[in-house]
Write an enzyme that holds these catalytic residues in place. Structure first.
Site, PDB file in Angstrom:
ATOM      1  N   PHE A 134      36.420 -27.542  20.729  1.00  0.00           N
ATOM      2  CA  PHE A 134      37.278 -26.351  20.230  1.00  0.00           C
ATOM      3  C   PHE A 134      38.719 -26.957  21.390  1.00  0.00           C
ATOM      4  O   PHE A 134      38.087 -27.941  22.034  1.00  0.00           O
ATOM      5  CB  PHE A 134      36.182 -25.232  21.329  1.00  0.00           C
ATOM      6  CG  PHE A 134      38.131 -23.592  20.883  1.00  0.00           C
ATOM      7  CD1 PHE A 134      38.453 -23.888  19.850  1.00  0.00           C
ATOM      8  CD2 PHE A 134      39.388 -23.706  22.278  1.00  0.00           C
ATOM      9  CE1 PHE A 134      38.902 -22.202  19.952  1.00  0.00           C
ATOM     10  CE2 PHE A 134      39.592 -22.991  22.150  1.00  0.00           C
ATOM     11  CZ  PHE A 134      40.163 -22.000  20.429  1.00  0.00           C
TER      12      PHE A 134
ATOM     13  N   ASP B  52      39.485 -34.064  26.138  1.00  0.00           N
ATOM     14  CA  ASP B  52      40.261 -32.868  26.109  1.00  0.00           C
ATOM     15  C   ASP B  52      39.485 -31.557  27.614  1.00  0.00           C
ATOM     16  O   ASP B  52      37.729 -31.343  27.534  1.00  0.00           O
ATOM     17  CB  ASP B  52      39.927 -32.093  24.859  1.00  0.00           C
ATOM     18  CG  ASP B  52      40.270 -30.511  25.320  1.00  0.00           C
ATOM     19  OD1 ASP B  52      40.382 -30.643  26.561  1.00  0.00           O
ATOM     20  OD2 ASP B  52      40.700 -30.026  24.115  1.00  0.00           O
TER      21      ASP B  52
ATOM     22  N   LYS C 222      43.852 -24.829  31.158  1.00  0.00           N
ATOM     23  CA  LYS C 222      42.206 -23.503  32.353  1.00  0.00           C
ATOM     24  C   LYS C 222      42.908 -23.716  34.016  1.00  0.00           C
ATOM     25  O   LYS C 222      43.701 -22.445  34.249  1.00  0.00           O
ATOM     26  CB  LYS C 222      41.206 -23.645  31.487  1.00  0.00           C
ATOM     27  CG  LYS C 222      41.188 -23.356  29.866  1.00  0.00           C
ATOM     28  CD  LYS C 222      39.897 -23.142  30.350  1.00  0.00           C
ATOM     29  CE  LYS C 222      40.303 -22.405  28.516  1.00  0.00           C
ATOM     30  NZ  LYS C 222      39.768 -22.762  27.689  1.00  0.00           N
TER      31      LYS C 222
END
Ligand SMILES: *Cc1c(COP(=O)(O)O)cnc(C)c1O
Length: 407
Positions: free
Chosen positions: A136, A221, A250
């Site tokens: 993702f 990532d 995040k």
């Protein structure tokens, strides 16, 4: 009279998310309260964002002080919080330079632009980026393309080109997919949204070797795995393989919207005019992130997350021994999943909400746990007690297995 916030949301907001019926109004540490005053243990921490818990006074002070000093100018000028954050990220990682943006998808977009330009100027126009199924990478059009999950593509065709998909945790698949058009491999150290998939301990090292051999950029990532989540400041440190490019978001801002991409010096090919951002790297979010990152480094919060993660995993494994409907418990640090023998995530979330613990339904048959990195043992214990009660209540309402997990 109390306001029906859920009805107002249904009237005014685009219906793009399946929300749980909880209106959160306040948080403190690893607890939140809803609009009726009910308390919950928060095992989601804003999707692995609130790294140091809710309403952290140190972060709140940094934001308040910066808000009274300077919120935004623009990247036409130098600003001190941005420079301090850049220094903190570079000095504590294997990368040499950083660009600060506003979100995870944006960080990945920047990393892909950097790789494409590198391919153009240094690798005969190579542009293709290999990504993994189940990964993702975000919701912008290019990151939808980078995300090798067909159901994210379906409604948005044509999907941008230039990404090639291979099985995760399979170095040979990357080797087979590499051509002279390939410029980079982009992976998550642990797949988060894909269901908390921890690869073989040698996987990233072997991918690293292949990238070195072929002159490919390894883009990690680390939007979910970075900033302590796996028990090391960056996920790559848990696997002993350094990236050439790394993306963060995040947990980086301790709750505020911020992202970043970093690269080793020899890959920093973007020049003035190639990339930019109006809000990216603004003093307000950088002050919050700077406070967050420096606290996490100075207090070795990743080590704490590692210990608490092991404690939680032990607790979850005890639940697995007691309850045959749990087929697997997996994860690393404070990123964990509980897998069921049936598709009952929705029922578990519902029963757990009622019992005061918030979770993420990462798959129809698996829930994800990603609390604040500084969650206390007492809150873990209480959260697990509520989780157990919620699972037991849920299992009674959902018919026995239709599908086993498909991986
Ligand atoms: C959340 C996430 C993203 C997207 O970040 P946004 O801030 O939502 O754009 C990208 N990659 C990974 C691994 C993520 O977990």
């Amino acid at each position: 009279m109390t306001t029906d916030w859920k009805a107002l949301e249904q009237k005014y907001y685009m219906q793009t998310v399946r929300r749980q019926p909880v209106v959160i109004v306040r948080g403190l540490g690893s607890k939140v309260w809803d609009d009726t005053g009910k308390e919950y243990i928060d095992f989601t921490s804003g999707w692995a964002v609130d790294a140091l818990g809710h309403a952290n006074p140190m972060i709140a002070d940094a934001i308040a002080e910066q808000a009274r000093t300077l919120i935004q100018t623009s990247n036409q000028f130098y600003t001190i919080p941005q420079i301090k954050l850049a220094q903190a990220l570079v000095e504590n990682s294997a990368l040499d330079r950083v660009f600060i943006c506003n979100s995870g998808a944006e960080a990945n977009e920047g990393a892909v632009k950097l790789a494409r330009k590198y391919g153009k100027v240094k690798k005969n126009g190579a542009y293709e980026i290999i990504t993994a199924f189940g990964g993702f990478h975000g919701r912008t059009m290019n990151m939808v393309a980078a995300t090798a999950q067909p159901h994210y593509h379906e409604n948005f065709k044509p999907i941008p080109e230039g990404f090639k998909y291979v099985a995760y945790n399979d170095v040979e698949a990357i080797m087979a997919a590499t051509t002279e058009k390939t410029v980079a491999v982009m992976l998550e150290p642990v797949q988060g949204e894909g269901g908390v998939i921890v690869p073989d301990p040698s996987y990233l090292k072997r991918v690293r070797q292949w990238c070195d051999e072929k002159g490919l950029l390894l883009i990690l990532d680390e939007i979910q795995t970075g900033i302590g989540r796996l028990g090391t400041l960056f996920g790559y440190q848990s696997f002993g393989a350094e990236p050439d490019v790394m993306t963060l978001a995040k947990g980086l801002g301790g709750g505020v919207p911020i992202g970043a991409f970093l690269a080793k010096e020899q890959y920093c090919v973007l020049s003035p005019g190639d990339h930019g951002s109006t809000f990216g790297g603004n003093p307000l979010t950088c002050a919050a992130a700077n406070a967050t990152v420096r606290y996490i480094v100075e207090h070795d919060v990743p080590a704490q997350a590692k210990k608490t993660g092991e404690y939680m995993l032990k607790g979850l494994n005890e639940l697995k021994k007691k309850h045959s409907f749990i087929t697997e418990v997996r994860g690393m640090g404070l990123l964990q999943a509980v897998v069921f023998d049936r598709e009952m995530s929705a029922a578990v979330l519902k029963e757990c909400n009622q019992r005061g613990v918030l979770l993420n339904g990462v798959r129809p048959n698996a829930i994800r746990i990603m609390p604040a990195l500084n969650i206390g043992k007492a809150e873990v214990d209480e959260g697990l007690r509520r989780l157990e009660a919620g699972m037991v209540a849920a299992v009674a309402t959902v018919a026995k297995p239709q599908t086993a997990e498909k991986r």
